[in-house]
Design a protein around this motif. Structure first.
Motif, mmCIF file in Angstrom:
data_model
loop_
_atom_site.group_PDB
_atom_site.id
_atom_site.type_symbol
_atom_site.label_atom_id
_atom_site.label_comp_id
_atom_site.label_asym_id
_atom_site.label_seq_id
_atom_site.Cartn_x
_atom_site.Cartn_y
_atom_site.Cartn_z
ATOM 1 N N MET A 1 -11.576 -8.609 3.173
ATOM 2 C CA MET A 1 -11.486 -9.008 2.223
ATOM 3 C C MET A 1 -12.657 -10.596 2.334
ATOM 4 O O MET A 1 -14.213 -9.878 1.294
ATOM 5 N N CYS B 1 -9.718 -1.881 5.297
ATOM 6 C CA CYS B 1 -9.368 -2.398 3.999
ATOM 7 C C CYS B 1 -8.242 -2.868 3.459
ATOM 8 O O CYS B 1 -8.578 -3.429 2.127
ATOM 9 N N THR B 2 -7.958 -3.900 4.274
ATOM 10 C CA THR B 2 -6.838 -4.985 3.989
ATOM 11 C C THR B 2 -6.185 -6.294 4.859
ATOM 12 O O THR B 2 -7.781 -5.801 5.832
ATOM 13 N N GLN C 1 -8.984 -8.051 -4.989
ATOM 14 C CA GLN C 1 -7.974 -7.321 -4.218
ATOM 15 C C GLN C 1 -7.611 -6.731 -2.795
ATOM 16 O O GLN C 1 -9.493 -6.416 -3.171
ATOM 17 N N GLN C 2 -7.581 -6.629 -2.043
ATOM 18 C CA GLN C 2 -7.439 -5.885 -1.173
ATOM 19 C C GLN C 2 -7.027 -4.789 -1.356
ATOM 20 O O GLN C 2 -6.113 -4.056 -2.420
ATOM 21 N N ALA C 3 -7.063 -3.528 -0.695
ATOM 22 C CA ALA C 3 -6.983 -2.072 -1.337
ATOM 23 C C ALA C 3 -5.516 -1.428 -1.557
ATOM 24 O O ALA C 3 -4.572 -2.370 -0.361
ATOM 25 N N MET D 1 -12.242 -3.231 -4.080
ATOM 26 C CA MET D 1 -12.114 -4.443 -4.038
ATOM 27 C C MET D 1 -12.286 -5.179 -4.618
ATOM 28 O O MET D 1 -11.656 -6.500 -5.387
#
Length: 188
Positions: free
Chosen positions: A99, A93-94, A167-169, A162
């Motif tokens: 994204m 999740c990053t 935005q990313q985690a 997200m």
């Protein structure tokens, strides 16, 4: 002399174009996903994109296959179940792939080719990561049975956050989801 006319194709262009498409999706979303943008980020001509893919929809199939978890920074054993789950969810999740995945999820659900690509790429890699998560737990002597649905639910919760926040985690999100969604669902 026979053979290929003009400049030979650069075999790296396909890889650069897929990475560029992921970057464009992550930064600009579907609205910004154009051949011009992908070509500019990949530092290639737009014609190079269309030589490889007949349409942006075809490029999206290759992008979807490339999404998802790549490598999880597990850390050395022994570690802990919680630490391993945090590592897995952080990897899932990053970054730009995460994204782009969040941006594409609504499209994946409506297009059979993209759905198949998603199942054959990101979903299979997540299943393999869950198997490694379980294997690490067993090597520590834990009788923990990590299940794909529990991890998938945790990823889905993070993806939703997200998507709504754009935005990313954040690490706090990941910790919260590990403690409230992922670990409570693990049979011991």
């Amino acid at each position: 002399m026979t053979g290929q006319r003009g400049r030979p194709r650069d075999p790296d262009v396909t890889v650069r174009a897929v990475r560029a498409a992921i970057t464009v999706l992550a930064e600009r979303g579907m609205r910004g996903f154009t051949a011009d943008e992908v070509a500019a980020v990949a530092a290639v001509g737009k014609a190079s994109i269309y030589r490889r893919w007949s349409s942006l929809d075809e490029l999206l199939v290759d992008v979807v296959v490339d999404l998802g978890v790549r490598e999880v920074p597990w850390g050395p054993l022994p570690g802990s179940a919680r630490g391993d789950m945090v590592a897995l969810l952080t990897a899932a999740c990053t970054g730009p792939r995460a994204m782009a995945e969040v941006e594409l999820l609504p499209v994946i659900g409506r297009d059979e080719r993209l759905h198949r690509a998603y199942m054959d790429g990101p979903v299979l890699r997540l299943v393999a990561a869950v198997a490694e998560l379980t294997s690490r737990a067993h090597r520590r002597g834990e009788s923990v049975g990590f299940r794909g649905p529990a991890v998938a639910a945790a990823v889905a919760v993070l993806h939703r956050r997200m998507a709504t926040r754009g935005q990313q985690a954040h690490p706090e999100w990941v910790s919260d989801v590990v403690d409230t969604v992922a670990l409570p669902a693990v049979p011991r």
